[in-house]
Design a protein around this motif. Structure first.
Motif, PDB file in Angstrom:
ATOM      1  N   ASP A 147      -4.979 -34.865 103.573  1.00  0.00           N
ATOM      2  CA  ASP A 147      -5.582 -35.425 104.493  1.00  0.00           C
ATOM      3  C   ASP A 147      -6.704 -34.101 104.578  1.00  0.00           C
ATOM      4  O   ASP A 147      -7.331 -33.873 105.534  1.00  0.00           O
ATOM      5  CB  ASP A 147      -4.652 -35.310 105.296  1.00  0.00           C
ATOM      6  N   ARG A 150     -10.139 -33.260 103.961  1.00  0.00           N
ATOM      7  CA  ARG A 150     -11.236 -33.751 104.827  1.00  0.00           C
ATOM      8  C   ARG A 150     -12.279 -32.875 105.764  1.00  0.00           C
ATOM      9  O   ARG A 150     -13.793 -33.619 105.662  1.00  0.00           O
ATOM     10  CB  ARG A 150     -10.745 -35.105 106.578  1.00  0.00           C
ATOM     11  N   TYR A 153     -15.670 -32.501 104.588  1.00  0.00           N
ATOM     12  CA  TYR A 153     -17.321 -33.067 104.752  1.00  0.00           C
ATOM     13  C   TYR A 153     -17.801 -33.356 105.955  1.00  0.00           C
ATOM     14  O   TYR A 153     -18.393 -34.333 105.984  1.00  0.00           O
ATOM     15  CB  TYR A 153     -16.823 -35.066 103.766  1.00  0.00           C
TER      16      TYR A 153
END
Length: 276
Positions: A147, A150, A153
């Motif tokens: 998680d 992320r 990005y």
């Protein structure tokens, strides 16, 4: 402002915001009991704790800078890994994610392992398995680290990684899985806000690796030792790590040259897998 005064000031800010302690603690990734101890001056908060609290309270940049300067008066903090294990390694990943959400620049030097933000699920499990976690704990921690990825990005952030060539060859996984891990590095290196560099073994050196470290926004450095995580916030010490990072970055390869090296090692793993 001393420890007790800092805690009282944080409590006053929270009360002025109208937010309940439970809600602030949850958003700052800590227990309500810990927030209470900080606010009552019974425990010295880590700089990262103060930063997360101030971020949740959405204070002005001036107030944030003032309070963080007080928190940094204790320039180096160490937390034993056994305490993180007691808390839950997945909670530690959530704390790091909260810290990374507020940064603009990350610089990470790693001479031993593939950096966590670049790891495949299989590689993450291989790193965590020696810690003796239950299957449920392992699943939650792997999921929390994935998680965290992320942030790669988020084009408002710049992430720079420098690893040494042995990192790419260290066999934590079977050949086919190592090939998949190296493919992951190549793929992430093409993101516009990500710079992945490799220090090749045949490059002349002016420094020695020592250990891994992470620099966030020229403000805080995190160092992982065998027994503890060390957090450095004194600007004089942070600058030493920035200089060390820049020295290794200057003798590393990036772009297509880096990808050619990584893909060559990957292909060797694939050929090994295919050998009868």
């Amino acid at each position: 402002m001393n420890q007790a005064e800092l805690g009282a000031a944080l409590r006053a800010l929270r009360q002025a915001s109208g937010k309940e302690a439970k809600a602030v603690a949850r958003s700052a990734v800590m227990s309500t009991a810990k927030l209470s101890k900080i606010e009552n001056g019974r425990v010295a908060p880590a700089t990262a704790d103060v930063e997360r609290i101030l971020t949740v309270l959405d204070v002005s940049p001036e107030i944030k800078a003032e309070y963080l300067a007080v928190a940094r008066a204790q320039a180096t903090e160490a937390t034993a890994w056994r305490l993180f294990r007691r808390m839950g390694y997945h909670k530690k990943q959530e704390q790091i994610r909260a810290l990374e959400s507020s940064m603009a620049l990350l610089r990470l030097f790693q001479p031993s392992l593939v950096p966590g933000l670049l790891q495949t699920p299989e590689y993450i499990r291989a790193v965590l398995e020696p810690k003796g976690l239950t299957e449920a704990q392992l699943f939650r921690t792997v999921s929390a680290r994935i998680d965290r990825q992320r942030v790669l990005y988020d084009t408002s952030k710049v992430l720079r990684f420098v690893v040494t060539e042995p990192v790419l060859r260290w066999r934590l996984l079977p050949p086919a899985m190592m090939a998949g891990q190296l493919d992951r590095i190549v793929s992430v290196s093409r993101l516009p806000n990500v710079d992945v560099r490799v220090v090749p073994l045949d490059a002349p050196q002016r420094d020695v690796p020592g250990h891994s470290f992470v620099i966030r926004d020229d403000r805080v450095v995190t160092v992982e030792t065998t027994h503890a995580e060390v957090v450095v916030t004194d600007p004089r010490d942070v600058s030493l790590y920035v200089e060390k990072f820049d020295r290794f970055a200057s003798v590393s390869i990036t772009g297509d040259a880096m990808r050619d090296l990584v893909e060559g090692i990957r292909d060797a793993f694939l050929r090994e897998r295919e050998t009868p």
